[in-house]
Design an enzyme around this catalytic site. Structure first.
Site, PDB file in Angstrom:
ATOM      1  N   CYS A   1       0.829  -1.207   0.000  1.00  0.00           N
ATOM      2  CA  CYS A   1       0.000   0.000   0.000  1.00  0.00           C
ATOM      3  C   CYS A   1       0.867   1.262   0.000  1.00  0.00           C
ATOM      4  O   CYS A   1       0.502   2.276  -0.577  1.00  0.00           O
ATOM      5  CB  CYS A   1      -0.989  -0.002   1.161  1.00  0.00           C
ATOM      6  SG  CYS A   1      -0.219  -0.049   2.767  1.00  0.00           S
ATOM      7  N   THR A   2       2.034   1.170   0.653  1.00  0.00           N
ATOM      8  CA  THR A   2       2.955   2.313   0.613  1.00  0.00           C
ATOM      9  C   THR A   2       3.405   2.566  -0.826  1.00  0.00           C
ATOM     10  O   THR A   2       3.407   3.699  -1.307  1.00  0.00           O
ATOM     11  CB  THR A   2       4.192   2.046   1.502  1.00  0.00           C
ATOM     12  OG1 THR A   2       3.761   1.994   2.853  1.00  0.00           O
ATOM     13  CG2 THR A   2       5.236   3.140   1.348  1.00  0.00           C
TER      14      THR A   2
END
Lengths: 523, 465
Positions: free
Chosen positions: B227-228
């Site tokens: 997700c980063t």
């Protein structure tokens, strides 16, 4: 990428273009190219030093084939320096390699000015007398010097430089410069724009921990008379306070804040080590001051004026859970402060240079910038002259080490490595060098070592008989693996000294190949 | 002096250590002129040699890896009196090796490392025989590894170390009272470096901790959350990994990314630059892209030389006993000053790899198929797709298909019969185990005891499962 750059890729990742350029400008002189010297030089040739000059007056003997990779059967009877030089050149044609067929001990006496042309001298397998002479010559000529010796399963490495100053010391673990407990106005106002009580959970879990901790540190000091958490209980209480702000268990930013809470507890201002450098007598600028000390003088002024007790800001932040926007903004705030601090230091450096009669732009911007970035990591290494250490070592240190289980082997070897040189001065051979008369050599070495200890002022100290026996058993042999180990360490120290990165060893490193309880002795 | 007149030997320096008695030596050290004969006149194998010398004469050492450490190890061992060396490496020489892998030249680029390394050392050191193996370590039969008395590891991957460790420990046999049987112990020395740091260690299976006993020494590699990468990139590495792990698959579908293909690397770099510009992130360079994607560990000649020398010295000590042995883990850090430290780690008694093995009690009627199913359920093993080996005999193999088919009839037979109707014995199982939520190849030792076979009732309590 061009081929040389590709070739050096794995080391450029360690010391960068600047370090590589320093290596490529260095001229290295090697005294004696037995396995110890050859192996030390091999690692430097592979890394791409500018030039090497090998000084060795001996011819290749059959025995050398068994311990030195830089000779082979075709070179028996020929100059060892020539053979080693040719084999080393094969490893890297970018290196200028030459050799001088002469005995180093003779050269030290007959032509001391010979050494002043080099950046650094690696002196291997010299006995004490030659070491002392060469050390004086190199100090005088401002040439860096590394002594290396392999002796059976023992050996040593000793750096000798009057002063080695380091800006880019690259410590392994170093506290980030985040100023969580001492924010400057711009950081404060940025932090104020962010609301910890934001209701959107996605926003809440993307507040950078720097913001959380600056706010919490402020909240804490307000209610504690301006003091930071200091006791164990207070530190725990502070962490609990941070934890209490979490609204769900999956908030990585808060977990990071709790883990980084110790950065809030760190004392404000500069460390005692940097304090000590600022207080050094060299930090009073004069026309003889090196660039490093001119910049230290500027740093000192900065700390007591604009810095308000702090060094210039480093300007980088670690990665942390955050939105991209918050993170980039935060990064810009840190960079801007670092740039502002740099401009102040630069101005001060210029003024100091003017004052001492130098061109005010004689220290380049990138160097001042690097100095500012590393201002909290500066290092100064000074080395005793070997003659001082030999005649007047720290007696308490010797006695302490001889009595310490972890140090006694290394200290025993230190004494014995010196005793064998006294032995050879008296008997014209090393103890155990030849197969006969071992018992006599053992008892003579014991007597020699004890009288050395007495001369140093360590009356009553004794060495274990087993260690004395081993030293005679070694019989001045130069084993390839020991040479590769010790030569490897020597080359690593050379790289640190030449690139002016990392921190070279301070003291005498004694290799103990019996159980590897090797130690760095500060004498 | 007579000594001065004597013809010089190539082993002039080594002789001092090997011919002379010492007080600080290993328990099996028998110095003597026979050792000298060994070193200087290898071809004359006389019946007058002691067992000690015969042991050294027939000694074979395997060097695993012909990279930064392996090149040094081969040179160091060749110059420490070793005469029979083998080296195994699956890689070919690259330009980036040349700053430290000193046996290779620019014109060798593209050739197998093992072959060139062996050739260069033999050219320089006469009398040494080095057999190169241009091969994956997993592609060798287990028996190949049993040919060596000692294995020196010059590797840069944890997985490869685990594999060799499993193989070497697999040869270990224990007596009734859990004492390792000496003749089955295959010692290893292992080195590793990163920048100015490194370690050297001695592993004597059954005596000192094996690689698996202290696997916690190697922290798991940090990976960025997806997700980063996808939503909140903050630094250059995030942009690079986005291009490498997400964008590549979006654009190229099934075509797999090859880090050694310059065009692939350039594509990832260009995409990373675009993403960094989009988010205002500084610092994406081609060099960083390579570093992140290939997980490049910085490496220099000096550290490799230091660590390999320590490993070679310990190898010499283990086989000759000419000095004490490192107990058992040496760390070296030359970045900030110089620190070396010896730590004596302790064995994990329950180690699946070097321990006496997991005791499995079975009825004599259990079929091989049932046994393989049990391995998947066993809480300490969780081993799926197991192949089973009993001594030198494969009982079942999952692959390749030809061999699977050949062994398939065994599945319905009872394990008791397949193992020759002995009441207890060791089997090795190889398969995929779930460790730390990751599937990994795993080789494990089991001690199988058959209930109902003669005399077993007493045995159970003796072993104390």
């Amino acid at each position: 990428m061009s081929e040389p750059k590709t070739k050096y890729d794995r080391q450029l990742r360690i010391w960068g273009e600047l370090g590589q350029a320093a290596l490529e400008e260095a001229s290295i002189c090697l005294l004696n190219c037995g396995p110890t010297g050859s192996e030390a030089l091999k690692n430097l040739v592979l890394g791409g030093v500018g030039s090497i000059t090998i000084v060795d007056g001996s011819k290749v003997e059959i025995g050398d084939l068994g311990n030195n990779f830089m000779v082979d059967e075709t070179s028996v009877g020929q100059s060892k320096a020539k053979s080693a030089c040719a084999f080393l050149q094969e490893l890297n044609d970018a290196v200028k390699a030459k050799f001088i067929e002469e005995n180093p001990d003779t050269l030290i006496i007959t032509n001391p000015s010979f050494f002043s042309q080099f950046t650094l001298v690696i002196a291997t397998q010299l006995v004490e007398d030659s070491m002392v002479k060469l050390d004086r010559i190199c100090r005088e000529a401002n040439v860096k010097l590394v002594f290396v010796r392999s002796y059976g399963l023992a050996g040593f490495v000793r750096v000798s430089v009057k002063e080695h100053t380091i800006i880019d010391s690259k410590p392994d673990h170093f506290l980030d410069d985040l100023r969580l407990n001492n924010p400057w106005p711009e950081l404060k106002s940025f932090v104020e724009t962010i609301d910890l009580n934001v209701s959107d959970p996605a926003a809440h879990k993307h507040i950078p921990y720097v913001v959380i901790l600056v706010k919490m540190a402020d909240e804490w000091t307000r209610s504690h008379n301006g003091n930071l958490p200091s006791t164990r209980e207070e530190k725990k209480e502070f962490k609990d306070l941070v934890k209490s702000k979490m609204i769900s268990m999956d908030e990585d930013n808060y977990k990071e804040a709790i883990e980084a809470a110790f950065k809030v507890f760190a004392p404000r201002g500069i460390s005692s080590e940097i304090q000590q450098i600022s207080n050094d007598s060299c930090s009073e600028p004069s026309s003889n001051s090196s660039d490093f000390w001119v910049m230290v003088a500027a740093l000192k002024e900065f700390v007591s004026n604009e810095g308000d007790g702090e060094a210039p800001l480093e300007g980088s932040i670690p990665d942390m859970t955050s939105t991209t926007e918050h993170y980039i903004n935060l990064q810009k705030i840190y960079q801007a402060k670092a740039e502002a601090d740099f401009l102040v230091i630069e101005e001060r450096v210029k003024n100091i240079l003017k004052k001492i009669g130098r061109d005010s732009s004689s220290i380049s911007k990138p160097i001042i910038k690097s100095f500012c970035k590393n201002a909290r990591k500066l290092k100064v290494c000074r080395y005793r002259m070997v003659e001082d250490e030999f005649t007047n070592p720290s007696v308490t240190e010797i006695q302490k080490c001889l009595a310490d289980e972890d140090y006694s082997g290394a200290m025993g070897f230190y004494i014995l490595l010196r005793a064998v040189d006294r032995f050879t001065a008296n008997y014209n051979k090393f103890p155990g060098q030849f197969d006969g008369g071992m018992d006599e050599d053992i008892s003579r070495l014991k007597t020699t070592a004890l009288s050395l200890l007495t001369d140093l002022g360590c009356n009553g100290s004794v060495l274990p008989d087993d260690l004395i026996n081993e030293m005679c058993r070694f019989g001045a042999s130069e084993l390839h693996v020991v040479a590769a180990f010790i030569g490897g360490i020597a080359s690593q120290e050379v790289i640190k000294l030449v690139t002016k990165q990392f921190v070279p060893m301070l003291g005498t490193y004694i290799f103990n190949g019996i159980d590897h309880k090797s130690q760095l002795l500060a004498l | 002096m007579a000594d001065l007149e004597a013809p010089q030997s190539k082993s002039r320096d080594l002789d001092k250590l090997l011919l002379r008695a010492g007080n600080l030596v290993g328990p099996d050290f028998y110095p003597g002129t026979e050792v000298k004969a060994l070193i200087s006149q290898l071809s004359i194998v006389s019946s007058s040699f002691s067992d000690f010398v015969i042991r050294l004469l027939s000694l074979r050492v395997l060097v695993v890896g012909a990279g930064g450490l392996g090149c040094e190890l081969l040179k160091d061992l060749a110059l420490s009196g070793f005469r029979n060396l083998d080296v195994i490496d699956m890689d070919r020489i690259e330009v980036t090796n040349l700053n430290r892998q000193f046996l290779f030249r620019l014109e060798d680029v593209g050739k197998p490392k093992a072959e060139i390394a062996a050739k260069r050392v033999m050219e320089r050191v006469s009398g040494v025989e080095i057999v190169p193996h241009f091969s994956r370590i997993e592609d060798k039969e287990l028996e190949f590894y049993n040919n060596f008395n000692i294995i020196a590891l010059g590797l840069d991957s944890i997985e490869a170390r685990r594999y060799i460790n499993g193989v070497a420990c697999g040869f270990l046999e224990y007596d009734e009272d859990d004492t390792p049987r000496r003749e089955t112990i295959k010692p290893m020395v292992d080195g590793g470096t990163e920048g100015f740091k490194g370690h050297a260690r001695v592993i004597v299976p059954g005596v000192t901790p094996c690689f698996e006993c202290t696997i916690w020494l190697f922290p798991p590699q940090v990976k960025f959350p997806l997700c980063t990468l996808a939503e909140t990139p903050r630094n250059a590495a995030h942009c690079i990994e986005y291009a490498h792990l997400i964008k590549w698959h979006e654009v190229h579908g099934g075509k797999s990314f090859d880090p050694d293909e310059p065009e692939h690397m350039k594509w990832v770099y260009d995409e990373a630059v675009k993403r960094a510009e989009l988010f205002g992130i500084p610092g994406v360079t081609y060099s960083l892209t390579q570093g992140v994607v290939k997980n490049i560990i910085p490496a220099i000649a000096s550290t490799n030389a230091i660590i390999s020398a320590a490993c070679a010295l310990e190898t010499l000590k283990i086989v000759s006993g000419c000095s004490k042995t490192l107990a058992n883990y040496l760390t070296y850090n030359g970045g900030e000053g110089l620190h070396t430290k010896v730590t004596e780690f302790v064995r994990d008694k329950d180690c699946l790899v070097c321990g006496p093995g997991i005791l499995i009690e079975l009825d004599t009627s259990v079929t091989l198929q049932k046994f393989i199913d049990m391995l998947e359920e066993h809480p300490k093993l969780l081993l799926s797709k197991a192949s089973v080996k009993h001594g030198k005999d494969s009982l079942y193999m999952q692959a390749p298909p030809v061999l699977e088919e050949m062994h398939r009839p065994n599945l319905s037979k009872s394990l008791y019969d397949l193992m020759g109707r002995v009441q207890k014995d060791t089997v090795h199982v190889f398969g995929t185990a779930l460790k730390n939520e990751e599937k990994q190849s795993s080789l494990t030792k089991l001690r199988v005891v058959f209930k109902g076979a003669d005399g077993v009732a007493d045995m159970d309590t003796a072993i104390g499962a």
